[in-house]
Design an enzyme around this catalytic site. Structure first.
Site, PDB file in Angstrom:
ATOM      1  N   ARG A  58      97.803 -17.339  -4.856  1.00 26.22           N
ATOM      2  CA  ARG A  58      98.619 -18.523  -5.079  1.00 26.22           C
ATOM      3  C   ARG A  58     100.081 -18.151  -4.962  1.00 26.22           C
ATOM      4  O   ARG A  58     100.465 -17.066  -5.374  1.00 26.22           O
ATOM      5  CB  ARG A  58      98.354 -18.986  -6.509  1.00 26.22           C
ATOM      6  CG  ARG A  58      98.075 -20.394  -6.591  1.00 26.22           C
ATOM      7  CD  ARG A  58      97.429 -20.798  -7.872  1.00 26.22           C
ATOM      8  NE  ARG A  58      96.214 -21.484  -7.535  1.00 26.22           N
ATOM      9  CZ  ARG A  58      95.295 -21.818  -8.402  1.00 26.22           C
ATOM     10  NH1 ARG A  58      95.447 -21.515  -9.666  1.00 26.22           N
ATOM     11  NH2 ARG A  58      94.237 -22.447  -8.005  1.00 26.22           N
ATOM     12  N   ASP A 102      92.714 -11.682 -20.178  1.00 20.67           N
ATOM     13  CA  ASP A 102      93.353 -11.100 -18.988  1.00 20.67           C
ATOM     14  C   ASP A 102      94.716 -11.697 -18.643  1.00 20.67           C
ATOM     15  O   ASP A 102      95.477 -11.113 -17.895  1.00 20.67           O
ATOM     16  CB  ASP A 102      92.420 -11.237 -17.770  1.00 20.67           C
ATOM     17  CG  ASP A 102      91.982 -12.679 -17.516  1.00 20.67           C
ATOM     18  OD1 ASP A 102      92.428 -13.574 -18.246  1.00 20.67           O
ATOM     19  OD2 ASP A 102      91.184 -12.907 -16.584  1.00 20.67           O
ATOM     20  N   HIS A 103      95.051 -12.868 -19.214  1.00 18.16           N
ATOM     21  CA  HIS A 103      96.277 -13.540 -18.765  1.00 18.16           C
ATOM     22  C   HIS A 103      97.511 -13.208 -19.607  1.00 18.16           C
ATOM     23  O   HIS A 103      98.588 -13.675 -19.299  1.00 18.16           O
ATOM     24  CB  HIS A 103      96.090 -15.062 -18.797  1.00 18.16           C
ATOM     25  CG  HIS A 103      95.267 -15.590 -17.656  1.00 18.16           C
ATOM     26  ND1 HIS A 103      93.936 -15.331 -17.516  1.00 18.16           N
ATOM     27  CD2 HIS A 103      95.611 -16.379 -16.597  1.00 18.16           C
ATOM     28  CE1 HIS A 103      93.482 -15.940 -16.422  1.00 18.16           C
ATOM     29  NE2 HIS A 103      94.475 -16.572 -15.851  1.00 18.16           N
ATOM     30  N   SER A 120      95.601 -24.882 -10.593  1.00 18.27           N
ATOM     31  CA  SER A 120      94.758 -24.222 -11.590  1.00 18.27           C
ATOM     32  C   SER A 120      93.892 -25.188 -12.385  1.00 18.27           C
ATOM     33  O   SER A 120      94.003 -26.408 -12.285  1.00 18.27           O
ATOM     34  CB  SER A 120      95.643 -23.438 -12.552  1.00 18.27           C
ATOM     35  OG  SER A 120      96.314 -24.317 -13.411  1.00 18.27           O
ATOM     36  N   ASP A 160      88.630 -21.496 -15.176  1.00 19.26           N
ATOM     37  CA  ASP A 160      89.715 -20.979 -14.345  1.00 19.26           C
ATOM     38  C   ASP A 160      89.393 -21.379 -12.909  1.00 19.26           C
ATOM     39  O   ASP A 160      88.232 -21.324 -12.487  1.00 19.26           O
ATOM     40  CB  ASP A 160      89.760 -19.455 -14.478  1.00 19.26           C
ATOM     41  CG  ASP A 160      90.984 -18.875 -13.798  1.00 19.26           C
ATOM     42  OD1 ASP A 160      91.912 -18.472 -14.509  1.00 19.26           O
ATOM     43  OD2 ASP A 160      91.011 -18.833 -12.548  1.00 19.26           O
ATOM     44  N   ARG A 172      94.230 -25.301 -15.472  1.00 17.56           N
ATOM     45  CA  ARG A 172      95.034 -25.361 -16.682  1.00 17.56           C
ATOM     46  C   ARG A 172      94.932 -26.721 -17.365  1.00 17.56           C
ATOM     47  O   ARG A 172      95.512 -27.711 -16.938  1.00 17.56           O
ATOM     48  CB  ARG A 172      96.490 -25.076 -16.297  1.00 17.56           C
ATOM     49  CG  ARG A 172      97.401 -24.771 -17.434  1.00 17.56           C
ATOM     50  CD  ARG A 172      98.690 -24.185 -16.904  1.00 17.56           C
ATOM     51  NE  ARG A 172      98.388 -23.070 -16.004  1.00 17.56           N
ATOM     52  CZ  ARG A 172      99.226 -22.603 -15.083  1.00 17.56           C
ATOM     53  NH1 ARG A 172     100.398 -23.156 -14.932  1.00 17.56           N
ATOM     54  NH2 ARG A 172      98.879 -21.597 -14.319  1.00 17.56           N
TER      55      ARG A 172
HETATM   56  C1  MIC Z   1      95.952 -19.354 -12.168  1.00 15.61           C
HETATM   57  O1  MIC Z   1      95.601 -18.536 -11.328  1.00 15.61           O
HETATM   58  O2  MIC Z   1      96.749 -20.283 -11.933  1.00 15.61           O
HETATM   59  C2  MIC Z   1      95.383 -19.242 -13.567  1.00 15.61           C
HETATM   60  C3  MIC Z   1      96.466 -18.843 -14.483  1.00 15.61           C
HETATM   61  O3  MIC Z   1      94.399 -18.247 -13.583  1.00 15.61           O
HETATM   62  C4  MIC Z   1      94.804 -20.593 -13.961  1.00 15.61           C
HETATM   63  C5  MIC Z   1      94.326 -20.641 -15.358  1.00 15.61           C
HETATM   64  C6  MIC Z   1      95.305 -21.265 -16.324  1.00 15.61           C
HETATM   65  O4  MIC Z   1      96.339 -21.716 -15.938  1.00 15.61           O
HETATM   66  O5  MIC Z   1      94.991 -21.300 -17.500  1.00 15.61           O
HETATM   67  C7  MIC Z   1      93.684 -21.061 -13.031  1.00 15.61           C
HETATM   68  O6  MIC Z   1      93.599 -20.621 -11.910  1.00 15.61           O
HETATM   69  O7  MIC Z   1      92.921 -21.937 -13.421  1.00 15.61           O
HETATM   70 FE1  SF4 Z   2      94.523 -14.113 -12.958  1.00 18.85          FE
HETATM   71 FE2  SF4 Z   2      94.527 -16.575 -11.894  1.00 18.85          FE
HETATM   72 FE3  SF4 Z   2      95.902 -14.555 -10.776  1.00 18.85          FE
HETATM   73 FE4  SF4 Z   2      93.314 -14.508 -10.676  1.00 18.85          FE
HETATM   74  S1  SF4 Z   2      94.633 -16.017  -9.745  1.00 18.85           S
HETATM   75  S2  SF4 Z   2      94.630 -12.787 -11.188  1.00 18.85           S
HETATM   76  S3  SF4 Z   2      92.751 -15.405 -12.641  1.00 18.85           S
HETATM   77  S4  SF4 Z   2      96.255 -15.499 -12.763  1.00 18.85           S
END
Ligand code: MIC
Ligand code: SF4
Length: 794
Positions: free
Chosen positions: A470, A122-123, A679, A187, A681
């Site tokens: 976020r 999805d990313h 995140s 995540d 991450r």
């Molecule tokens: C986000 O919302 O910041 C992400 C991208 O979904 C991350 C995941 C990632 O950085 O791999 C998360 O929320 O953990």
């Molecule tokens: Fe995707 Fe993270 Fe955004 Fe949710 S918050 S839509 S998992 S990037």
């Protein structure tokens, strides 16, 4: 067979299926055997633990955690102290987003995962011109990664959700979540599944590997905040406004080490998907997760999503007292919220906890001296793309259309899943949004994670409004000057028609081109579609509970730029003249203020290198990392006090880190409050480790990131006296004193730090730590994976 043709076939099938969308109003249950929690076993475990704990009343969070203890019989007479004891847990399921835990799981050498697991693509889908074209481009540009993920899933019996199927959290809520379950996801917004009354916890890939290899997963018993909801949300107020309000109250670190447990009558009049929104954004206050007692509307959602058997099993478990807190359960902290008092809220910019009620937002913008113009409106994401959200947004769009209005600014919508997309299309919601100028994007993260090919406002200050969760700087479009505000999908939609930040749709009118003015009526919506959810294109979905196909070859080409096998990190204690103290470390940087995982490892373009540690680390040299140097205040600038004549005195942060690595000079960071906020991450821990970081001393850490550091063999320490932060600077040499005792088994041992300043002066400071016995083993082995490997070999 290669996955690409399959994915491409599914794409053409999908275009066809849009006009043939199913009108299923009879909901037939699916086979729920693999997704129904083993309630009888959980209740038995809980009874056992309850007796050991002297039958004291338990919170719901405790019930779910303790019923998932790895060996409930082992707790003996030990009291479990929230905030202090370590729990060894047995999660029921794992969900992985894109390339996250697979490489680490593969290196454990098992033939299948110990618990049902799923992978979600999805990313990596960049939003540009619209769903189909964007998805087709993503399939081409990420083919190698998708093929790798699909083949790894096939080999180990993991459910593979193809690109275009939707966002991990929406799919988990629609398919896997169940009341009372404990699951992990790679995540930070995994807690979204808490909308179904369970504990879903965001972790780094290495933690997910624990569950997938059947290793006990360790968590310090969280404290529990009880949030009692009374009253009822009024017309314009949504569950998103509740969590935006809570974020304002608790701040981005107020939930650290805590589970947010909502209860009271106000829980029962909210939809299941609305509760999921609230649970989703508990991540923004650093909460371990959020949960709610089982409600009739959760039951209705389970039934609408073809999981009647799960609902019936949950009913029985609830009747036995499993799915709500005991009367008299004690919370560590308590908050009372009367939903009737809430108003729509807008949070931001740049931090999700800067909450301003809608009625005060116009004057807030004016006071800050910001331009009143809105430059884009975005709805959807894993936080807010439920049927309820979309029906309410479509209702406003229809009202505006009837008045002859169109959106004044680019208006983008990301459906959370194929099921939502198909249902929106069937029920005319897509048309209602498109009629006023909306662009419907692929079922994926898109602009929420910087996958947004934005052609305007590349550098200038501008303001966007999103229904995402976020809003750290540069997150959505890479422009640090884009002020990103968070609001409910209804607030975002209504404001798109005025184009002004100061517009309050509850009270203000919009002038019509024809003369006269238009005022919105409060939005109307419904949480469950009357005709049932449309299934959409089933080619995106995995077959349920696939058997592992051991003969599958998981291809990682040696010259791949996107995927790389992980080389084990060496232990810092190998050939170390200081024995079981860390080698002397040079301080690379003292980081000032907010440093999220987005700051450490920027989002957007980097995502494509998630499976390739060398490249992602290298690539970051070219990207603009955002950590601010406390010595001088510049962003992404670090000093190299040992540079030679051919080198500059300063470089980017990763640039200096790379120089240290080339000199075999292990290093440390000094950081501020809530380091690693945001995140899950893992690269935010892997990359510094890859460049030679051995220790980080913080005023405080965010939970997931602190664990990610421990997993990768970096020692996180906390200043015992936060004032010591300012006493250590770049180029200073620091040495641990007392780590040897800790590693030797004295868990009360304190680690002190000897500091040698660049001017030769010396002093010692005390620190605190949160290392458990197991985590100390990871540190000693160089990483958790090294430790697991050595255990498996012995
Ligand atoms: C986000 O919302 O910041 C992400 C991208 O979904 C991350 C995941 C990632 O950085 O791999 C998360 O929320 O953990
Ligand atoms: Fe995707 Fe993270 Fe955004 Fe949710 S918050 S839509 S998992 S990037």
């Amino acid at each position: 067979m290669s996955v690409a043709p399959v994915l491409r076939r599914s794409l053409s099938f999908r275009v066809l299926s849009r006009s043939l969308a199913t009108h299923a109003n009879v909901v037939t249950d699916k086979d729920c055997s693999s997704i129904t929690p083993p309630y009888a076993q959980l209740l038995e475990n809980l009874d056992h633990v309850r007796r050991q704990l002297g039958n004291r009343p338990l919170t719901l969070a405790e019930k779910i955690l303790y019923s998932h203890l790895y060996k409930p019989e082992d707790i003996g007479n030990a009291e479990i102290v929230r905030g202090a004891s370590y729990l060894q847990l047995r999660p029921e399921r794992v969900a992985m987003q894109d390339a996250s835990a697979q490489l680490q799981f593969m290196s454990a050498g098992l033939s299948r995962t110990a618990v049902p697991s799923s992978i979600h693509c999805d990313h990596l889908i960049q939003a540009s011109t619209g769903a189909d074209a964007d998805l087709a481009r993503a399939l081409d540009s990420n083919q190698e990664v998708f093929e790798f993920l699909e083949s790894a899933a096939r080999k180990y019996g993991i459910e593979f959700w193809k690109p275009g199927s939707g966002i991990i959290h929406q799919i988990v809520l629609e398919n896997y979540a169940a009341p009372g379950m404990l699951m992990l996801g790679t995540d930070s917004h995994t807690p979204n599944a808490g909308g179904l009354g369970m504990l879903a916890i965001g972790v780094g890939g290495a933690d997910a590997v624990d569950a997938m290899t059947g290793t006990p997963w360790e968590l310090k018993a969280p404290r529990v905040v009880g949030i009692r909801l009374t009253g009822k949300l009024s017309d314009w107020v949504t569950p998103k406004d509740l969590i935006l309000h809570v974020a304002g109250k608790l701040t981005v670190k107020g939930g650290t080490g805590h589970i947010l447990e909502y209860y009271g009558p106000g829980v029962f009049n909210q939809s299941c998907t609305g509760l999921a929104t609230v649970a989703n954004m508990g991540a923004e206050v650093g909460a371990t997760t959020s949960t709610f007692p089982y409600t009739p509307r959760m039951r209705a959602y389970l039934e609408a999503t073809r999981r009647g058997p799960v609902a019936r099993a949950a009913d029985e478990a609830a009747a036995k007292g499993f799915l709500s807190a005991d009367e008299g359960a004690e919370y560590d902290e308590h908050i009372d919220i009367n939903l009737s008092d809430l108003e729509p809220t807008i949070n931001g910019p740049f931090t999700p906890d800067l909450a301003t009620p809608l009625s005060k937002f116009g004057s807030f913008v004016k006071k800050q001296g910001w331009n009143d113009e809105l430059s884009a409106a975005l709805i959807g994401s894993c936080t807010n793309s439920s049927y309820e959200d979309m029906t309410r947004a479509a209702d406003l769009a229809r009202q505006a259309k009837a008045a002859g209005l169109k959106s004044k600014v680019p208006f983008l919508c990301t459906p959370g899943s194929e099921q939502i997309r198909a249902t929106m299309q069937r029920d005319g919601l897509t048309t209602a949004l498109e009629d006023v100028g909306a662009l419907v994007l692929a079922n994926a993260c898109g602009p929420c994670i910087g996958q947004w090919k934005r052609d305007d406002h590349k550098e200038n200050e501008n303001a966007i409004l999103t229904s995402f969760n976020r809003n750290f700087k540069a997150r959505n479009d890479g422009n640090r000057r884009t002020m990103n505000f968070l609001a409910s999908p209804t607030t975002v939609t209504a404001m798109a028609f005025s184009g002004k930040l100061s517009f309050n749709p509850m009270t203000d009118s919009i002038s019509l081109p024809s003369g006269g003015s238009f005022k919105f009526s409060p939005p109307a919506g419904q949480d469950l579609p009357s005709a049932g959810f449309a299934v959409g294109n089933t080619a995106f979905y995995p077959p349920p509970t696939p058997e592992p196909q051991a003969e599958t070859e998981v291809v990682i080409k040696p010259d791949s730029q996107r995927l790389e096998l992980l080389e084990p990190f060496p232990s810092p204690f190998d050939n170390n003249p200081r024995g079981l103290e860390l080698p002397a470390l040079k301080v690379l940087l003292r980081v000032k203020g907010k440093c999220t995982t987005d700051h450490i490892s920027a989002a957007g373009p980097w995502l494509k290198y998630k499976g390739h540690l060398t490249n992602i680390s290298e690539n970051l040299r070219k990207l603009r990392r955002q950590a601010t140097n406390d010595e001088g205040g510049e962003v992404n600038v670090a000093f190299d006090h040992d540079h030679d004549a051919s080198q500059s005195k300063t470089d980017t942060i990763p640039g200096v880190a790379k120089r240290f690595k080339a000199r075999n000079c292990p290093w440390a960071l000094i950081v501020d409050e809530n380091y690693g906020e945001g995140s899950a991450r893992e690269h935010a821990a892997l990359q510094p480790r890859f460049y030679g970081c051995a220790m980080i001393i913080a005023r405080s850490f965010a939970r997931i990131h602190e664990t990610n550091l421990k997993k990768q063999g970096v020692l996180p320490l906390w200043f015992a006296d936060k004032n010591d932060y300012a006493r250590i600077g770049s180029g200073d040499i620091i040495e641990t004193v007392g780590l040897v005792d800790l590693l030797g088994g004295d868990c009360n041992a304190q680690v002190r730090i000897d500091v040698r300043k660049r001017d030769g002066s010396t002093f010692q400071i005390p620190t605190k730590h949160t290392m458990s016995n197991d985590q100390l083993k990871w540190l000693r082995a160089g990483s958790a994976l090294n430790h697991i490997r050595s255990q498996m070999a012995s």
